[in-house]
Design an enzyme around this catalytic site. Structure first.
Site, PDB file in Angstrom:
ATOM      1  N   ASP A  54     -32.823  22.865  -3.668  1.00 35.94           N
ATOM      2  CA  ASP A  54     -32.454  24.165  -3.116  1.00 35.94           C
ATOM      3  C   ASP A  54     -31.173  24.611  -3.820  1.00 35.94           C
ATOM      4  O   ASP A  54     -30.224  23.828  -3.944  1.00 35.94           O
ATOM      5  CB  ASP A  54     -32.213  24.026  -1.613  1.00 35.94           C
ATOM      6  CG  ASP A  54     -32.071  25.350  -0.898  1.00 35.94           C
ATOM      7  OD1 ASP A  54     -31.285  26.205  -1.362  1.00 35.94           O
ATOM      8  OD2 ASP A  54     -32.717  25.531   0.143  1.00 35.94           O
ATOM      9  N   ILE A  55     -31.123  25.861  -4.296  1.00 36.63           N
ATOM     10  CA  ILE A  55     -29.930  26.333  -5.016  1.00 36.63           C
ATOM     11  C   ILE A  55     -28.784  26.682  -4.071  1.00 36.63           C
ATOM     12  O   ILE A  55     -27.665  26.891  -4.519  1.00 36.63           O
ATOM     13  CB  ILE A  55     -30.231  27.524  -5.949  1.00 36.63           C
ATOM     14  CG1 ILE A  55     -30.756  28.715  -5.170  1.00 36.63           C
ATOM     15  CG2 ILE A  55     -31.172  27.111  -7.064  1.00 36.63           C
ATOM     16  CD1 ILE A  55     -30.809  30.005  -5.982  1.00 36.63           C
ATOM     17  N   HIS A  78     -42.945  26.404   2.652  1.00 36.38           N
ATOM     18  CA  HIS A  78     -42.055  25.413   2.060  1.00 36.38           C
ATOM     19  C   HIS A  78     -41.445  24.535   3.141  1.00 36.38           C
ATOM     20  O   HIS A  78     -41.221  24.966   4.260  1.00 36.38           O
ATOM     21  CB  HIS A  78     -40.971  26.051   1.190  1.00 36.38           C
ATOM     22  CG  HIS A  78     -40.120  27.076   1.872  1.00 36.38           C
ATOM     23  ND1 HIS A  78     -40.570  28.340   2.184  1.00 36.38           N
ATOM     24  CD2 HIS A  78     -38.834  27.028   2.279  1.00 36.38           C
ATOM     25  CE1 HIS A  78     -39.601  29.034   2.748  1.00 36.38           C
ATOM     26  NE2 HIS A  78     -38.530  28.255   2.835  1.00 36.38           N
ATOM     27  N   GLU A 135     -37.310  33.103   4.868  1.00 42.03           N
ATOM     28  CA  GLU A 135     -36.611  33.748   3.757  1.00 42.03           C
ATOM     29  C   GLU A 135     -37.477  33.998   2.529  1.00 42.03           C
ATOM     30  O   GLU A 135     -37.217  34.909   1.763  1.00 42.03           O
ATOM     31  CB  GLU A 135     -35.340  32.979   3.380  1.00 42.03           C
ATOM     32  CG  GLU A 135     -35.562  31.553   2.898  1.00 42.03           C
ATOM     33  CD  GLU A 135     -35.787  30.514   3.974  1.00 42.03           C
ATOM     34  OE1 GLU A 135     -35.984  29.351   3.601  1.00 42.03           O
ATOM     35  OE2 GLU A 135     -35.816  30.829   5.176  1.00 42.03           O
ATOM     36  N   HIS A 159     -38.219  22.055   3.955  1.00 49.04           N
ATOM     37  CA  HIS A 159     -36.860  21.655   3.587  1.00 49.04           C
ATOM     38  C   HIS A 159     -36.717  20.160   3.872  1.00 49.04           C
ATOM     39  O   HIS A 159     -37.015  19.708   4.984  1.00 49.04           O
ATOM     40  CB  HIS A 159     -35.817  22.390   4.441  1.00 49.04           C
ATOM     41  CG  HIS A 159     -35.713  23.846   4.190  1.00 49.04           C
ATOM     42  ND1 HIS A 159     -34.759  24.382   3.356  1.00 49.04           N
ATOM     43  CD2 HIS A 159     -36.420  24.898   4.676  1.00 49.04           C
ATOM     44  CE1 HIS A 159     -34.884  25.703   3.337  1.00 49.04           C
ATOM     45  NE2 HIS A 159     -35.892  26.035   4.133  1.00 49.04           N
TER      46      HIS A 159
END
Length: 134
Positions: free
Chosen positions: A29-30, A94, A89, A96
């Site tokens: 994750d950026i 996805h 978002e 996490h």
């Protein structure tokens, strides 16, 4: 229309990949909550909501995520790897995976880490190395 995550999985947008298969892709994750915070996505299925996945894709995604979580735990000092599926978002399913020391580390409202590209690269290589050992 391709989502940003589909473009990442296809290599059209750069990412720090930690693991991949024909059907799934995992990358850092950026805007991480902790070093090693990883996103796991289905590579070829653009469904916004995880429970809209087929049974096969759903089960495969979790199987892949479990292996990635083991690699994260081996590569990043942590008590556990937390799991969250929020999906608000980006309209692409996805998961996490977040290295945790305490439950408070899983608070998505807290300020995100600012890491140098070199640090992202080090973390990605460490997780990828552990993944390849599994």
């Amino acid at each position: 229309m391709s989502t940003i995550f589909t473009k990442i999985a296809k290599g059209e947008i750069p990412s720090w990949c930690v693991a991949q298969s024909e059907d799934y892709y995992a990358f850092l994750d950026i805007n991480p909550m902790a070093e090693g915070h990883t996103l796991v996505i289905p590579r070829n299925v653009e469904k916004d909501y995880i429970f809209d996945l087929s049974d096969k894709d759903y089960a495969g995604l979790w199987e892949f995520a479990a292996k990635v979580a083991k690699a994260i735990r081996n590569a990043v000092p942590c008590a556990r790897v937390g799991v969250a599926v929020l999906g608000m978002e980006v309209p692409h399913t996805h998961i996490h995976l977040v290295p945790l020391q305490t439950e408070a580390d899983m608070d998505f409202r807290k300020e995100k880490l600012k890491l140098a590209p070199e640090r992202f690269e080090q973390i990605a290589l460490a997780i990828k190395s552990e993944y390849e050992k599994l």
